[in-house]
Design a protein around this motif. Structure first.
Motif, mmCIF file in Angstrom:
data_model
loop_
_atom_site.group_PDB
_atom_site.id
_atom_site.type_symbol
_atom_site.label_atom_id
_atom_site.label_comp_id
_atom_site.label_asym_id
_atom_site.label_seq_id
_atom_site.Cartn_x
_atom_site.Cartn_y
_atom_site.Cartn_z
ATOM 1 N N ALA A 72 19.079 17.857 -7.617
ATOM 2 C CA ALA A 72 19.180 16.693 -5.810
ATOM 3 C C ALA A 72 18.248 17.506 -4.595
ATOM 4 N N GLY A 73 18.587 18.901 -4.340
ATOM 5 C CA GLY A 73 17.592 19.468 -3.743
ATOM 6 C C GLY A 73 15.979 19.132 -3.908
ATOM 7 N N ALA A 74 15.533 19.143 -4.967
ATOM 8 C CA ALA A 74 14.214 19.374 -5.887
ATOM 9 C C ALA A 74 13.362 18.205 -5.519
ATOM 10 N N LEU A 75 14.790 17.399 -5.809
ATOM 11 C CA LEU A 75 14.310 15.427 -5.887
ATOM 12 C C LEU A 75 14.203 15.569 -4.497
ATOM 13 N N ILE A 76 15.245 15.997 -3.539
ATOM 14 C CA ILE A 76 14.374 15.140 -2.241
ATOM 15 C C ILE A 76 13.587 15.801 -1.288
ATOM 16 N N LEU A 77 13.505 17.029 -2.175
ATOM 17 C CA LEU A 77 11.969 18.437 -1.431
ATOM 18 C C LEU A 77 10.429 17.104 -1.951
ATOM 19 N N GLY A 78 10.856 16.886 -2.849
ATOM 20 C CA GLY A 78 10.076 16.517 -3.947
ATOM 21 C C GLY A 78 8.998 15.159 -2.898
ATOM 22 N N LYS A 79 9.925 14.074 -3.398
ATOM 23 C CA LYS A 79 10.043 12.739 -2.545
ATOM 24 C C LYS A 79 9.337 12.687 -1.097
ATOM 25 N N ILE A 80 10.104 14.001 -0.422
ATOM 26 C CA ILE A 80 9.727 13.740 1.012
ATOM 27 C C ILE A 80 8.352 14.320 1.204
ATOM 28 N N ALA A 81 8.215 15.339 0.434
ATOM 29 C CA ALA A 81 6.460 15.635 0.787
ATOM 30 C C ALA A 81 5.638 14.265 0.596
ATOM 31 N N ILE A 82 5.901 13.736 -0.820
ATOM 32 C CA ILE A 82 5.138 12.618 -1.182
ATOM 33 C C ILE A 82 5.470 11.325 -0.207
ATOM 34 N N ALA A 83 6.682 11.325 0.116
ATOM 35 C CA ALA A 83 6.402 9.575 1.474
ATOM 36 C C ALA A 83 5.954 10.054 2.533
ATOM 37 N N TYR A 84 5.503 11.387 3.045
ATOM 38 C CA TYR A 84 4.871 12.411 4.067
ATOM 39 C C TYR A 84 3.926 12.215 3.468
ATOM 40 N N GLY A 96 0.739 -1.218 -0.159
ATOM 41 C CA GLY A 96 0.583 -0.260 -0.174
ATOM 42 C C GLY A 96 1.476 1.187 -0.352
ATOM 43 N N LEU A 97 1.227 1.680 0.938
ATOM 44 C CA LEU A 97 2.423 3.479 1.237
ATOM 45 C C LEU A 97 3.584 2.098 0.097
ATOM 46 N N GLY A 98 4.150 1.992 0.376
ATOM 47 C CA GLY A 98 5.276 1.536 -0.658
ATOM 48 C C GLY A 98 4.739 1.630 -2.530
ATOM 49 N N ALA A 99 4.098 0.934 -2.191
ATOM 50 C CA ALA A 99 3.347 1.568 -4.129
ATOM 51 C C ALA A 99 2.693 3.039 -4.451
ATOM 52 N N ALA A 100 1.845 3.272 -3.030
ATOM 53 C CA ALA A 100 1.763 4.381 -3.226
ATOM 54 C C ALA A 100 3.054 5.383 -3.327
ATOM 55 N N GLN A 101 3.373 5.666 -2.792
ATOM 56 C CA GLN A 101 5.028 6.453 -2.747
ATOM 57 C C GLN A 101 5.906 6.657 -3.505
ATOM 58 N N VAL A 102 6.203 4.565 -4.615
ATOM 59 C CA VAL A 102 6.696 4.982 -5.851
ATOM 60 C C VAL A 102 5.996 5.551 -6.784
ATOM 61 N N LEU A 103 5.392 5.124 -6.813
ATOM 62 C CA LEU A 103 4.304 5.632 -7.841
ATOM 63 C C LEU A 103 3.905 7.131 -8.146
ATOM 64 N N ALA A 104 3.790 7.411 -7.019
ATOM 65 C CA ALA A 104 3.526 9.838 -6.866
ATOM 66 C C ALA A 104 5.147 10.060 -7.273
ATOM 67 N N SER A 105 6.052 9.561 -6.495
ATOM 68 C CA SER A 105 7.416 9.844 -7.008
ATOM 69 C C SER A 105 7.424 10.032 -8.355
ATOM 70 N N ALA A 106 7.130 8.453 -8.611
ATOM 71 C CA ALA A 106 7.647 8.784 -10.191
ATOM 72 C C ALA A 106 7.228 9.230 -11.091
ATOM 73 N N VAL A 107 5.874 9.614 -11.501
ATOM 74 C CA VAL A 107 4.847 10.708 -11.858
ATOM 75 C C VAL A 107 5.629 11.955 -11.851
ATOM 76 N N LEU A 132 15.425 7.546 -10.266
ATOM 77 C CA LEU A 132 15.338 8.281 -8.540
ATOM 78 C C LEU A 132 13.811 7.995 -7.623
ATOM 79 N N ALA A 133 13.357 7.252 -7.906
ATOM 80 C CA ALA A 133 11.680 7.523 -7.450
ATOM 81 C C ALA A 133 12.157 6.432 -6.235
ATOM 82 N N LEU A 134 13.465 5.697 -6.263
ATOM 83 C CA LEU A 134 13.728 4.310 -5.258
ATOM 84 C C LEU A 134 14.886 5.068 -4.149
ATOM 85 N N SER A 135 14.814 4.425 -3.402
ATOM 86 C CA SER A 135 15.885 4.886 -2.096
ATOM 87 C C SER A 135 16.667 3.740 -1.603
#
Length: 577
Positions: free
Chosen positions: A312-324, A101-112, A135-138
Motif C-alpha cells: 500500500a505504501g509503495a503504491l501511494i508513493l509511486g502513484k504520487i510521484a508519477i502524477a506529480y 493528456g494528463l489523464g492518459a499519461a498518469q494511467v499508463l505510466a502508473s500501470a507500467v 491499481l492505476a485507477l483512483s
C-alpha cells in the motif's frame, strides 16, 4: 419478520451517518474517513466476527453487506451527476488537455510501474497486467467528495484532478473487456474494443439528443404541474436512464450519470436540482464508503501486514510521484501538481470491480485478489490524510495557488439579487442592467425563467425563501436584496431567509398594502415600497394638475404626502402612523 435484517442494517447505517460523521466533522476530519472506519468496525470482518460469541452485537453490526451495494453504487452515480451539474460542455472541452493528456499519461505510466513491480514479485504477465490496471485507477467518489467538503471542487486543482478521474472512468470499460479477453485466452481484442467504442458513441449521441430536445420541456412541464416532487422524478429518470444507456453500451454507469448532469447543468433548473438531491447524494455516498470499509479484513491485514502495508505504501508513493511528474510535464505549477498527485495517489473503487471480475474469470487467483484489494482498501482509508498532507506541503511550497472558482454565483460579487422576476422585477432588472449593475434573479415560474434566460438574463428557477437557493445566488457577496414577490406570505418568508443569513445587508421589498408592509418590516426589510400607495400618489399628481395646480406644486404636494406615508427615511418604517 422478513424485513428485520434489512431494517436493522439500515438503522446501523443511519447511526453512523448521524453520529460518526458529525463527530469527525467537528474534529475537522473528512466524513469519508468516518464512513470508511465505520464500515471496518461494523462490517463482517470487524465486530461482525464476534456475533456468534456475543449475539447482542448483531444489533450494531451490518448483517448483509451485499444488500447495500446497489444503494452504494447509486451514491457514486449521484456524485458524478452533481459534478456534471457543476460543469458545462464548454468547460469540459476546456479540460480536454488534462483529460486525454494528463489523464492518459498518469494511467499508463502508473500501470507500467505497477505491472513491472508485480512481474518482479513473481506474478504472471496476465495477472500483473490486470493488477496494474486496477491499481492505476483512483477513487472518483473519495477524491471528489473531499474536494466538495473543502470547497475546492471548482478550483483549478479540483478541475485538474477531476479531468484525470474522468479519463480513468472512461478506461474502466476497455479494462473489463481486456479481462474478458484474457479469460478466453484468445479472440479479437481490437474488434471487441471497437464494438465497445461504437456502442458507447451511439449511447452518448442518444443521450445528447434526448437532453437537448426533451430535457428542458420535460422539466418545464414538471415544474408547472407538480413542482419539486415532479422535478425530482424527472431528474431521477434522466440520471438512471442515461446510466443504463451507457452501461448497455459497455461503458460505466457513472459516465451516463455524468453526461446527464452536464445536460441539466445547461438548464435554468440547475440550482433547484442541486438543492433537492444534495441530501440523498450524501447519504448514498456514505453507504458506498461504508461498503468499501466492510471489504477490509483487519485480521488478514495483520496476518500479512508487511506485504499488505508495504504494498500500500509503495503504491501511494509511486502513484504520487508519477502524477506529480505528469502534471508538471503538462504545465501545472509545482504546488498544484503536488495537490493533484496527493489526491490521485490512493487506489479507487474500480479496483474492487476489476479484480472481482478477474477473480471470477480465473485471470487472478482469489487469494491474490484478496491481498491486492486489502492493500487498495488501506490506501483508500488513508486518502483523507494523504490529501491533507499533500495540501499542507503544497501550501508551504507555493502559498495561494488555488486559482479562481467557477460558477455564476461564485464569480459574482457586489451584485443585486432580485427575488421574483415578474413585471416589476423585470422592469427593475432592465433599469439596473442599463446602469451596468450586476444582477442575479430568482423565480418560480418555469416559463418566465426560460424566456428570460433566452434573453440573456442571469436567472434560475428556485424558491428564494430557501437558504440553499440564496446560497446558489451568492448571498454572502451580494450588495443588495430586492424582493418583488407578489405573494405576501412568500415575500415575508424570503425577507426572513435573507435576514437570517445577512444581518446587516440592505433589503428593499415590495408590499401590497400597509399591513403587508408592516409584516415585511417586522421580518427584517430595511425599506418597503407600498404598491397601492405609489399607485395612488401617481394618480394624484395627474388629478391635481388637471385641477389647475402647477406641475411643480403638484409634485411638491405629492412629495409631502409620500413623506407622511413612509416617514423620515432615517426612521424605521414600522414607526409610521
Amino acid at each position: 419478520m422478513h424485513f428485520e435484517p434489512a431494517l436493522k442494517d439500515f438503522i446501523v447505517f443511519l447511526v453512523a451517518a448521524g453520529i460518526a460523521a458529525p463527530i469527525f466533522r467537528a474534529l475537522k476530519q473528512s466524513a469519508v474517513l468516518a464512513f470508511l472506519l465505520a464500515g471496518v468496525l461494523l462490517g463482517p470482518y470487524g465486530l461482525g466476527r464476534l456475533v456468534e460469541a456475543w449475539p447482542l452485537l448483531q444489533f450494531i453490526t451490518i448483517g448483509d453487506p451485499h444488500a447495500a451495494e446497489p444503494f452504494a453504487e447509486a451514491g457514486v452515480l449521484f456524485l458524478l451527476f452533481m459534478l456534471g451539474l457543476e460543469l458545462s460542455f464548454s468547460r469540459l472541452w476546456a479540460l480536454r488537455k488534462d483529460v486525454f493528456g494528463l489523464g492518459a499519461a498518469q494511467v499508463l505510466a502508473s500501470a507500467v510501474l505497477i505491472g513491472a513491480a508485480a512481474i518482479a514479485l513473481g506474478l504472471s504477465p496476465a495477472t500483473a497486467l490486470v493488477v496494474a490496471l486496477a491499481l492505476a485507477l483512483s477513487s472518483t467518489a473519495i477524491v471528489m467528495q473531499m474536494l466538495i467538503e473543502e470547497k475546492q471542487a471548482t478550483t483549478v486543482t479540483g478541475r485538474t484532478a477531476f479531468a484525470v478521474l474522468l479519463f480513468q472512468d472512461l478506461m474502466v470499460a476497455p479494462i473489463l473487456i481486456l479481462v474478458g479477453f484474457l479469460a478466453l485466452g484468445g479472440g479479437d481484442l481490437l474488434s471487441s474494443i471497437g464494438q465497445a467504442v461504437v456502442g458507447g458513441a451511439i449511447a452518448i449521441a442518444v443521450i445528447g439528443l434526448a437532453g437537448r430536445f426533451l430535457l428542458r420541456p420535460a422539466f418545464q412541464m414538471a415544474a408547472a404541474a407538480g413542482g419539486r416532487e415532479m422535478m425530482l422524478a424527472v431528474t431521477l429518470l434522466a440520471v438512471i436512464g442515461a446510466s443504463v444507456a451507457t452501461a448497455s453500451a459497455g461503458l460505466s454507469l457513472a459516465l451516463g450519470a455524468f453526461l446527464a448532469g452536464l445536460l441539466m447543468g445547461e438548464t435554468e433548473f440547475k440550482a433547484q436540482i442541486e438543492i433537492d438531491l444534495e441530501p440523498f447524494k450524501g447519504l448514498l455516498l456514505g453507504l458506498f464508503f461504508m461498503t468499501v470499509g466492510m471489504s477490509i479484513d483487519p485480521l488478514a491485514v495483520l496476518a500479512q501486514w508487511p506485504l499488505i502495508l508495504g504494498g500500500a505504501g509503495a503504491l501511494i508513493l509511486g502513484k504520487i510521484a508519477i502524477a506529480y511528474v505528469s502534471a508538471r510535464l503538462f504545465g501545472h505549477a509545482r504546488a498544484r501538481a503536488l495537490r493533484v498527485a496527493a489526491l490521485l495517489g490512493p487506489a479507487g473503487e474500480f479496483a474492487f470491480v476489476v479484480l472481482g471480475a478477474a477473480a471470477v474469470a480465473g485471470v487472478v487467483q482469489p487469494e491474490m485478489a484478496a491481498l491486492v484489494t486489502a492493500a487498495a482498501g488501506i490506501t483508500m482509508l488513508a486518502a483523507p490524510f494523504i490529501a491533507r498532507v499533500g495540501g499542507y506541503l503544497a501550501g508551504q511550497l507555493e502559498p495561494g495557488d488555488e486559482g479562481v472558482k467557477d460558477g455564476v454565483a461564485e464569480a459574482a460579487e457586489g451584485h443585486v439579487i432580485i427575488a421574483g422576476y415578474g413585471r416589476v422585477g423585470q422592469m427593475l432588472g432592465e433599469l439596473l442592467a442599463e446602469e451596468n449593475a450586476a444582477i442575479i434573479a430568482i423565480d418560480t415560474d418555469p416559463k418566465r425563467v426560460s424566456a428570460c434566460r433566452r434573453k440573456g438574463v442571469p436567472i434560475f428557477y428556485g424558491d428564494a425563501g430557501r437558504a440553499e437557493t440564496l446560497q446558489k445566488a451568492g448571498i454572502e457577496t451580494a450588495a443588495q436584496f430586492i424582493v418583488t414577490v407578489d405573494d405576501p406570505a412568500k415575500a415575508e418568508r424570503v425577507v426572513k431567509a435573507v435576514r437570517a443569513r445577512r444581518t446587516h445587508a440592505p433589503i428593499t421589498a415590495r408590499a401590497m398594502d400597509r399591513a403587508h408592509a408592516d409584516a415585511l418590516v417586522a421580518a427584517g426589510a430595511d425599506y418597503v415600497i407600498h404598491e397601492a400607495a405609489e399607485a395612488a400618489l401617481q394618480l394624484a399628481v395627474r388629478v391635481l394638475e388637471d385641477f389647475g395646480m402647477a406641475p411643480e406644486s403638484a409634485r411638491a404636494r405629492i412629495t409631502r404626502a409620500r413623506e407622511e406615508i413612509y416617514g423620515d427615511p432615517e426612521r424605521d418604517v414600522s414607526n409610521e402612523d
